[in-house]
Design an enzyme around this catalytic site. Sequence first.
Site, mmCIF file in Angstrom:
data_model
loop_
_atom_site.group_PDB
_atom_site.id
_atom_site.type_symbol
_atom_site.label_atom_id
_atom_site.label_comp_id
_atom_site.label_asym_id
_atom_site.label_seq_id
_atom_site.Cartn_x
_atom_site.Cartn_y
_atom_site.Cartn_z
ATOM 1 N N HIS A 375 0.817 -1.218 0.000
ATOM 2 C CA HIS A 375 0.000 0.000 0.000
ATOM 3 C C HIS A 375 0.848 1.264 0.000
ATOM 4 O O HIS A 375 0.340 2.357 -0.253
ATOM 5 C CB HIS A 375 -0.919 -0.009 1.228
ATOM 6 C CG HIS A 375 -2.200 0.737 1.031
ATOM 7 N ND1 HIS A 375 -2.477 1.466 -0.100
ATOM 8 C CD2 HIS A 375 -3.290 0.873 1.832
ATOM 9 C CE1 HIS A 375 -3.665 2.013 0.019
ATOM 10 N NE2 HIS A 375 -4.188 1.663 1.177
ATOM 11 N N ASP A 379 -2.324 2.360 -4.517
ATOM 12 C CA ASP A 379 -3.526 2.816 -3.821
ATOM 13 C C ASP A 379 -4.652 1.795 -3.972
ATOM 14 O O ASP A 379 -4.632 0.954 -4.881
ATOM 15 C CB ASP A 379 -3.990 4.166 -4.386
ATOM 16 C CG ASP A 379 -3.001 5.276 -4.089
ATOM 17 O OD1 ASP A 379 -2.291 5.178 -3.062
ATOM 18 O OD2 ASP A 379 -2.923 6.235 -4.889
#
Length: 404
Positions: A375, A379
């Site tokens: 992450h 996204d």
Amino acid sequence: MSIDVTVPALGESITEATVGEWLKQPGDAVAADEPVASLETDKVSIEVPAPAAGVMGEHAVAEGDTVEVGALIATIDTDGKAAPKAAPAAEKTAAPAPAPAPTEAPSGEVPTLSPAVRRLVLEHGVDPTKIKGTGRDGRLTKEDVLAAANNKGADTAPAPAVAVSGTAAPGREVERVRMTRIRQTIAKRLKSAQDNAALLTTFNDVDMTAVMETRAKYKDLFEKKHGVRLGFMGFFAKAACMALKDVPAVNAQIEGDEIIYHNYADISVAVSAPNGLVVPVIRNAESMSFADIENTIGDFGKRAKAGTLKMEEMQGGTFTISNGGVFGSLMSTPIINPPQSAVLGLHRIDKRPVVMPDGSIAARPMMYLALSYDHRLIDGKEAVTFLVRIKEAIEDPARLLIDL
């Protein structure tokens, strides 16, 4: 003439290995290029070929020892003759030649055993703590175990089926097995991925009807023309290449404070090997045909089982596909393969009730997809978009032909 047997080159950045098993013993006849030992590296097992024909000389290292590239591990006598097979223990009359005084493990302490020796201990049911080792540093050799098995009741005591603690109660035995080098590396890399990446997994499901119908219609023609079966992985690899082009962050990696984007797709595919999963790489998968992909994967699978994959074939991937469905997995959260930033997990196909566009309910062959990703780089929107692109291509395979 005596010829040295040395540790061969092991691949880029690999400088040492562990001696897994001696395939030839001193006095055995050896043909040129015949494997004499197996070595375990961080990723694969490698066989050491004989540099010349002759007779196996003394081993310079024992099973379980760590050796560096170029190190001497044995010799081969090109002028010698193979030693005759040893007679059964009951027929031996000559006294053995003097040898260095062997050592014995302290009472109750289980000595370190090589894989080959451990197998013999379990097979013959002898207690390794009662056997005197004649190997290097007092280690047990296969000959020690066989001798003990032939003389049970003399030098050894009856032993349980596994090496156990002296205080273990019946039915609560434990076996201690040293981790192989490959398993140690897998453990370190998986833990490193959890420690260093911000891991997250997103899911979707896909209707496999169109792909299954396509395979059923063309599988015979495909195999006749290309000599390989048309499998599911070809569809997913092609779909992944298209999705990686649309969502380049999934095909990127973090290096320091920079992001490296790749304009090619080197897809790592997880395949089973005797010592665990390995991930050889399909180079430039984006420019390969279905047949090329299926042939490459099939070759990887065969050579992984045989332990003949090369180190360079498992380095440098940009994205990984792991198919847990072949083992029956319904759903999972795969772990990324550093320095890659994402991995696609495939699962088993089950018929499930699905609401169709006209409102009716039908049983459809469905598969859950899982994308685990870092992450820090990818996204949530990008991860979801990537899975949707995969889903669209699999549910409508014509998109793979016209690049939609």
